[in-house]
Design a protein around this motif. Sequence first.
Motif, PDB file in Angstrom:
ATOM      1  N   TYR A 144       0.829  -1.214   0.000  1.00 43.97           N
ATOM      2  CA  TYR A 144       0.000   0.000   0.000  1.00 43.97           C
ATOM      3  C   TYR A 144       0.862   1.263   0.000  1.00 43.97           C
ATOM      4  O   TYR A 144       0.403   2.310  -0.474  1.00 43.97           O
ATOM      5  CB  TYR A 144      -0.905   0.045   1.223  1.00 43.97           C
ATOM      6  CG  TYR A 144      -1.976  -1.022   1.298  1.00 43.97           C
ATOM      7  CD1 TYR A 144      -2.142  -1.973   0.293  1.00 43.97           C
ATOM      8  CD2 TYR A 144      -2.838  -1.084   2.391  1.00 43.97           C
ATOM      9  CE1 TYR A 144      -3.124  -2.947   0.380  1.00 43.97           C
ATOM     10  CE2 TYR A 144      -3.823  -2.062   2.480  1.00 43.97           C
ATOM     11  CZ  TYR A 144      -3.962  -2.991   1.472  1.00 43.97           C
ATOM     12  OH  TYR A 144      -4.926  -3.959   1.569  1.00 43.97           O
ATOM     13  N   ILE A 145       2.051   1.176   0.558  1.00 44.15           N
ATOM     14  CA  ILE A 145       2.876   2.366   0.739  1.00 44.15           C
ATOM     15  C   ILE A 145       4.222   2.294   0.025  1.00 44.15           C
ATOM     16  O   ILE A 145       4.920   3.296  -0.096  1.00 44.15           O
ATOM     17  CB  ILE A 145       3.129   2.643   2.247  1.00 44.15           C
ATOM     18  CG1 ILE A 145       3.753   1.412   2.913  1.00 44.15           C
ATOM     19  CG2 ILE A 145       1.838   3.063   2.946  1.00 44.15           C
ATOM     20  CD1 ILE A 145       4.183   1.650   4.367  1.00 44.15           C
ATOM     21  N   LEU A 146       4.610   1.123  -0.466  1.00 45.34           N
ATOM     22  CA  LEU A 146       5.923   0.979  -1.086  1.00 45.34           C
ATOM     23  C   LEU A 146       5.938   1.595  -2.484  1.00 45.34           C
ATOM     24  O   LEU A 146       5.058   1.338  -3.294  1.00 45.34           O
ATOM     25  CB  LEU A 146       6.339  -0.490  -1.162  1.00 45.34           C
ATOM     26  CG  LEU A 146       7.764  -0.665  -1.688  1.00 45.34           C
ATOM     27  CD1 LEU A 146       8.578  -1.564  -0.775  1.00 45.34           C
ATOM     28  CD2 LEU A 146       7.779  -1.219  -3.108  1.00 45.34           C
ATOM     29  N   GLU A 147       6.957   2.390  -2.745  1.00 50.14           N
ATOM     30  CA  GLU A 147       7.114   2.999  -4.070  1.00 50.14           C
ATOM     31  C   GLU A 147       8.087   2.185  -4.919  1.00 50.14           C
ATOM     32  O   GLU A 147       7.761   1.764  -6.027  1.00 50.14           O
ATOM     33  CB  GLU A 147       7.609   4.437  -3.915  1.00 50.14           C
ATOM     34  CG  GLU A 147       7.600   5.225  -5.207  1.00 50.14           C
ATOM     35  CD  GLU A 147       7.842   6.705  -4.951  1.00 50.14           C
ATOM     36  OE1 GLU A 147       6.925   7.508  -5.198  1.00 50.14           O
ATOM     37  OE2 GLU A 147       8.959   7.057  -4.496  1.00 50.14           O
ATOM     38  N   THR A 148       9.298   1.958  -4.391  1.00 52.53           N
ATOM     39  CA  THR A 148      10.304   1.161  -5.107  1.00 52.53           C
ATOM     40  C   THR A 148      11.112   0.334  -4.116  1.00 52.53           C
ATOM     41  O   THR A 148      11.147   0.636  -2.917  1.00 52.53           O
ATOM     42  CB  THR A 148      11.288   2.053  -5.891  1.00 52.53           C
ATOM     43  OG1 THR A 148      11.948   2.929  -4.969  1.00 52.53           O
ATOM     44  CG2 THR A 148      10.579   2.848  -6.972  1.00 52.53           C
ATOM     45  N   ALA A 149      11.759  -0.692  -4.632  1.00 48.26           N
ATOM     46  CA  ALA A 149      12.681  -1.488  -3.820  1.00 48.26           C
ATOM     47  C   ALA A 149      13.970  -1.687  -4.600  1.00 48.26           C
ATOM     48  O   ALA A 149      13.957  -1.885  -5.821  1.00 48.26           O
ATOM     49  CB  ALA A 149      12.075  -2.845  -3.470  1.00 48.26           C
ATOM     50  N   GLN A 150      15.073  -1.617  -3.882  1.00 49.36           N
ATOM     51  CA  GLN A 150      16.383  -1.896  -4.471  1.00 49.36           C
ATOM     52  C   GLN A 150      16.655  -3.383  -4.258  1.00 49.36           C
ATOM     53  O   GLN A 150      16.605  -3.877  -3.124  1.00 49.36           O
ATOM     54  CB  GLN A 150      17.447  -1.039  -3.780  1.00 49.36           C
ATOM     55  CG  GLN A 150      18.799  -1.036  -4.460  1.00 49.36           C
ATOM     56  CD  GLN A 150      19.804  -0.184  -3.710  1.00 49.36           C
ATOM     57  OE1 GLN A 150      19.885  -0.241  -2.487  1.00 49.36           O
ATOM     58  NE2 GLN A 150      20.572   0.616  -4.440  1.00 49.36           N
ATOM     59  N   VAL A 151      16.908  -4.093  -5.347  1.00 41.74           N
ATOM     60  CA  VAL A 151      17.042  -5.548  -5.285  1.00 41.74           C
ATOM     61  C   VAL A 151      18.333  -6.000  -5.952  1.00 41.74           C
ATOM     62  O   VAL A 151      18.694  -5.491  -7.022  1.00 41.74           O
ATOM     63  CB  VAL A 151      15.834  -6.225  -5.985  1.00 41.74           C
ATOM     64  CG1 VAL A 151      15.987  -7.746  -5.991  1.00 41.74           C
ATOM     65  CG2 VAL A 151      14.523  -5.836  -5.291  1.00 41.74           C
ATOM     66  N   LEU A 152      19.025  -6.917  -5.314  1.00 43.12           N
ATOM     67  CA  LEU A 152      20.206  -7.554  -5.898  1.00 43.12           C
ATOM     68  C   LEU A 152      19.731  -8.806  -6.618  1.00 43.12           C
ATOM     69  O   LEU A 152      19.235  -9.741  -5.987  1.00 43.12           O
ATOM     70  CB  LEU A 152      21.205  -7.905  -4.795  1.00 43.12           C
ATOM     71  CG  LEU A 152      22.538  -8.529  -5.223  1.00 43.12           C
ATOM     72  CD1 LEU A 152      23.332  -7.563  -6.112  1.00 43.12           C
ATOM     73  CD2 LEU A 152      23.368  -8.897  -3.985  1.00 43.12           C
ATOM     74  N   ASP A 153      19.833  -8.799  -7.960  1.00 44.13           N
ATOM     75  CA  ASP A 153      19.291  -9.939  -8.695  1.00 44.13           C
ATOM     76  C   ASP A 153      20.293 -11.090  -8.741  1.00 44.13           C
ATOM     77  O   ASP A 153      21.425 -10.978  -8.244  1.00 44.13           O
ATOM     78  CB  ASP A 153      18.836  -9.529 -10.104  1.00 44.13           C
ATOM     79  CG  ASP A 153      19.981  -9.109 -11.024  1.00 44.13           C
ATOM     80  OD1 ASP A 153      21.141  -9.468 -10.759  1.00 44.13           O
ATOM     81  OD2 ASP A 153      19.701  -8.413 -12.023  1.00 44.13           O
ATOM     82  N   GLN A 154      19.897 -12.193  -9.346  1.00 42.81           N
ATOM     83  CA  GLN A 154      20.722 -13.393  -9.340  1.00 42.81           C
ATOM     84  C   GLN A 154      22.003 -13.229 -10.149  1.00 42.81           C
ATOM     85  O   GLN A 154      22.936 -14.013 -10.006  1.00 42.81           O
ATOM     86  CB  GLN A 154      19.913 -14.583  -9.864  1.00 42.81           C
ATOM     87  CG  GLN A 154      18.887 -15.096  -8.861  1.00 42.81           C
ATOM     88  CD  GLN A 154      18.278 -16.415  -9.296  1.00 42.81           C
ATOM     89  OE1 GLN A 154      17.780 -16.537 -10.398  1.00 42.81           O
ATOM     90  NE2 GLN A 154      18.304 -17.401  -8.417  1.00 42.81           N
TER      91      GLN A 154
END
Length: 297
Positions: A144-154
């Motif tokens: 509901y509140i998350l805009e973006t996430a920083q993710v380390l991909d495989q």
Amino acid sequence: MVVNLTEQFKDIKILKNEPLSNYTWTKTGGKAEFLAFPTSVDQTQALLEFAQQNQIPVTVLGNASNLIVSDNGIVGLTLILTEMKKITVAGERITAEAGAAYVKTTQVAQAAGLTGMEFAAGIPGSIGGGVYMNAGAYGGETDYILETAQVLDQNGSVVTMTNAELDFGYRHSKVQDNGGIVLAATFKLKPGNKTLIQMEMDHLNYLRKSKQPLEYPSCGSVFKRPKGHFAGKLIHDSGLQGYRSGGAEVSKKHAGFIVNVDHATATDYENVIKHVQETVWDKFKIKLETEVRVIGK
């Protein structure tokens, strides 16, 4: 493991054959072959790259609040991201690293006069775990509140995923499917009254304390909510409150929780979960799926 990780990464705290019962909220779980505490994205990337090059399996933990680690432990490299805990505020946005406690992040939001995150005031997990599981409580959910996430991909690349790209569902995000590691999250909130925000947080924490068995170690809510039903009510109506295997018991205070009342093992927890699932199926023909993650050998 042939490779000695402690020699390869002398600038990172790495423990060998460390009991994970020291970190899980159930106070159960076997040993991690190697347990690392990276403090930055660079360190996390380096550990993941090294593990991939040497075909070392990797397991990532946050606050270890909503999981059960097998008594046989975890082979390879286990990362605990709780040392990555920076929280920053910029206008109506809050960015928190994966290891930041969700509770702490709500407190920072309140202090900044930002509303929208109050529902998470009592969620014991980390921000990374909250994104991974789309954690929620009292009518609110992370998406509901998350805009973006920083993710380390495989592939070892850091990518920014939008709310839409994370494909949130009930206790689900795309990160569960693609094997990525959440590094940080940015939330878009709204200006609010600090006093009213605190009052709402206090109210929700009062409800949580009055209804949940916080006096015992537990993994939080064990089962997902079946469509059209409540897991706790199904378990209660099956007469399972107080059911016990070893030191693990279906809470007498809240049937949706399994608590460690007497030096329980992970196997005790797994036995109780299986018995609850079988009993509810026999009585109501409803399948209870676990919300808690069960990991390890």
